[in-house]
Design an enzyme around this catalytic site. Sequence first.
Site, mmCIF file in Angstrom:
data_model
loop_
_atom_site.group_PDB
_atom_site.id
_atom_site.type_symbol
_atom_site.label_atom_id
_atom_site.label_comp_id
_atom_site.label_asym_id
_atom_site.label_seq_id
_atom_site.Cartn_x
_atom_site.Cartn_y
_atom_site.Cartn_z
ATOM 1 N N HIS A 243 41.320 38.725 54.158
ATOM 2 C CA HIS A 243 40.877 38.493 52.807
ATOM 3 C C HIS A 243 41.702 37.473 52.433
ATOM 4 O O HIS A 243 41.282 36.151 51.993
ATOM 5 C CB HIS A 243 41.335 39.628 52.058
ATOM 6 C CG HIS A 243 41.234 39.505 50.425
ATOM 7 N ND1 HIS A 243 39.905 40.004 49.842
ATOM 8 C CD2 HIS A 243 41.814 38.883 49.457
ATOM 9 C CE1 HIS A 243 39.974 39.676 48.529
ATOM 10 N NE2 HIS A 243 41.218 39.060 48.277
ATOM 11 N N GLU A 244 42.853 37.312 52.462
ATOM 12 C CA GLU A 244 43.962 36.041 52.092
ATOM 13 C C GLU A 244 43.773 34.826 52.819
ATOM 14 O O GLU A 244 43.916 33.813 52.411
ATOM 15 C CB GLU A 244 45.495 36.662 51.986
ATOM 16 C CG GLU A 244 45.721 37.868 51.275
ATOM 17 C CD GLU A 244 45.326 37.840 49.752
ATOM 18 O OE1 GLU A 244 45.349 36.512 49.198
ATOM 19 O OE2 GLU A 244 45.258 38.838 49.236
ATOM 20 N N HIS B 217 40.721 33.144 51.164
ATOM 21 C CA HIS B 217 41.477 32.336 50.008
ATOM 22 C C HIS B 217 41.911 30.950 50.621
ATOM 23 O O HIS B 217 41.818 29.949 49.947
ATOM 24 C CB HIS B 217 42.413 33.207 49.390
ATOM 25 C CG HIS B 217 41.912 34.142 48.245
ATOM 26 N ND1 HIS B 217 40.880 33.821 47.379
ATOM 27 C CD2 HIS B 217 42.246 35.414 48.061
ATOM 28 C CE1 HIS B 217 40.837 34.738 46.662
ATOM 29 N NE2 HIS B 217 41.314 35.874 47.006
#
Length: 690
Positions: A479-480, A483
């Site tokens: 997820h990160e 980003h």
Amino acid sequence: MTASEALNLPAGNPFGQLWETPFGLPPFAAIRPEHIHEAYPAALDKHRAEIEAIKADKAAPDFANTIEALERSARGMSRLGGVFYNLAGADTNDALQAIEREISPVMSRHWSAIMMDEGLFARVDAVFRQRESLRLDAEQMRLLERTHRGFVRAGAELGAEDKARLAAINERLAGLGTSFGQNLLKDEASYALVLENEADLAGLPPFVVAAMARAAADRGQDGKHAVTLSRSIIEPFLTFSTRRDLREESFLAWSKRGENGGETDNRAIVAEMVKLRAEKAKLLGFPTFAHFKLDDSMAKTPANVRELLELVWKPAKARAAQEAADLAALAQAEGENGPIRPSDWRHYSEKVRQKTYALDEAVLKPYLQLDRVIAAAFDTAGKLFGLAFAEKPELAGYHPDVRIWEVTEAASGRHIGLFLGDYFARPSKRSGAWMSAYRGQRNLDGEVRPVIVNVCNFAKPAEGKPALLSIDDARTLFHEFGHALHGLLSDVKYGSLAGTSVSRDFVELPSQLYEHWFLTKEVMQRFCLHAETGEPIPEALIEKIKKAQTFNQGFATVEYTSSALVDLAFHSLEATAEVDPLAFEAAELARIGMPAEITMRHRTPHFSHVFSGDGYSAGYYSYLWSEVMDADAFNAFIEAGDVFAPELAQKLRRYIYSAGDTRDPAEAYTLFRGRLPTPDALLEKRGLAA
């Protein structure tokens, strides 16, 4: 690196110099808190001078001398802030926290003065009013529209008295948000439940025991074990410990962060912030703060947000009731009478998961080595976007745990950016996981490539042992990194439109979408190798993981959605309302029928997304809004029959990951997918479809 970033400072202060470091990486070893403290007045003075020069220009306002001039301003302050705010979150100390408390209201006053400056706004407004005759390209038009909208939303059109009041509100909110975050960090860092004997470790698998031993040693308790409030320790402890009394004690500490009385109690801060935000919205012409925030989002209105949240709330609550009944039956079979408590849920749900899916977290975890999951995230980016990653051990980060990679285009070797990974929990780091930028991307006045960081809070292993992740940890890493790719792949002219500078309910699309690739067979079979045997994860175990994805989704959806509904309710209050935060939270949970066996994912006194700054205030729903898109977007790859389908990946990079805020989000999504999504894929993904 440009001269405009250097500040007028005494020799020896790194912020007064050009950084001739590799890739323009901040010279972390040379930067001390006193350098940051000394640099802020110089940065503010330089920015004010840049603004005065724009206002004093005798030429008629145009795009170049006003809008692009604003883009060129504040580069020195941005470089300083990029270092300071990242250090304040990831490796803070008393000196940095003191600077943070001092500088927060100062920065608020500074920006209020600029964004409410009549002369400056008159120039911006003049350019905006003639926009149709300026022959601007699409990105220039977007920048002009976003710049003008930013001034209006900051109060540029208000009268003098209202401007003064709004500036005072912003200043107070800045200070309160800083205090909220620092109070929370103190509560988290100061708590440790030290376990003294073997009986206290009952039920815990070796990986939890090892992580707790390391946590105890880090706190000067060698030979003992500590339960901390880092999710990577507290959640597995609650999952596996058979000591119900210790589960209850540690869960209570976790649940009551920010409401323990004394100087770190956040309840009065929340009450004041809610009232001030409502007053701010009223000054700007909106009925509530939720209306103000959502007006500049994809959702547009509180009614649209509530509609989506309530769409999932009813089936989630029904599913959670069934899950609770299953857990209670299992607990009773083991001799535990009475209802399931929130501190019991993870423990018994893991047992049900093992029984239903034969999926044991302790068996699964050795296949999820941190280094292998990082490699999987990099390889996926290579297959989708043609990127390559080379670790640079010779480069120094801000902490010994930080690792640094150069990111390049694999085919050409072109430099894309630097990626910093900071993966382990420590007391100097706030909880959670996030992506940030030390330097953003821009192409104005030459190409500037980004320096991006991912910060996580995984349990640090014993010396010489591999760090092992849970499935949730591995998904968090992906997820990160999604980003991070949004920041790294950015390819726009203007820095204020770059990377993750998009609406809050669109910014989670690249991150949540990227999670999907970790759970594909193509990725897991190659990278999930057993820490001791080196054997790849069995296909049967992958299938169990996939089948279990909808397990416990009633709990997960209720836990999340209740937090989003409470956030929305707080920020739907009118300016005159006085609020007792915990009483208000309880009343809203009663209104929606919150199951007694589950607590909010983020209770109000430690809801840092919403109250430690303004980021997700009236916006915590955005994870679910983005999930509507990410579920639909990944289905495009499934429909193509190839999870790395090159044509789709190219469109994904062009219209989503590289485009920043150069287009309206709905337009960007439609260019990728050919249409806007519906919630159907979301409900199916969570197992909540009728």
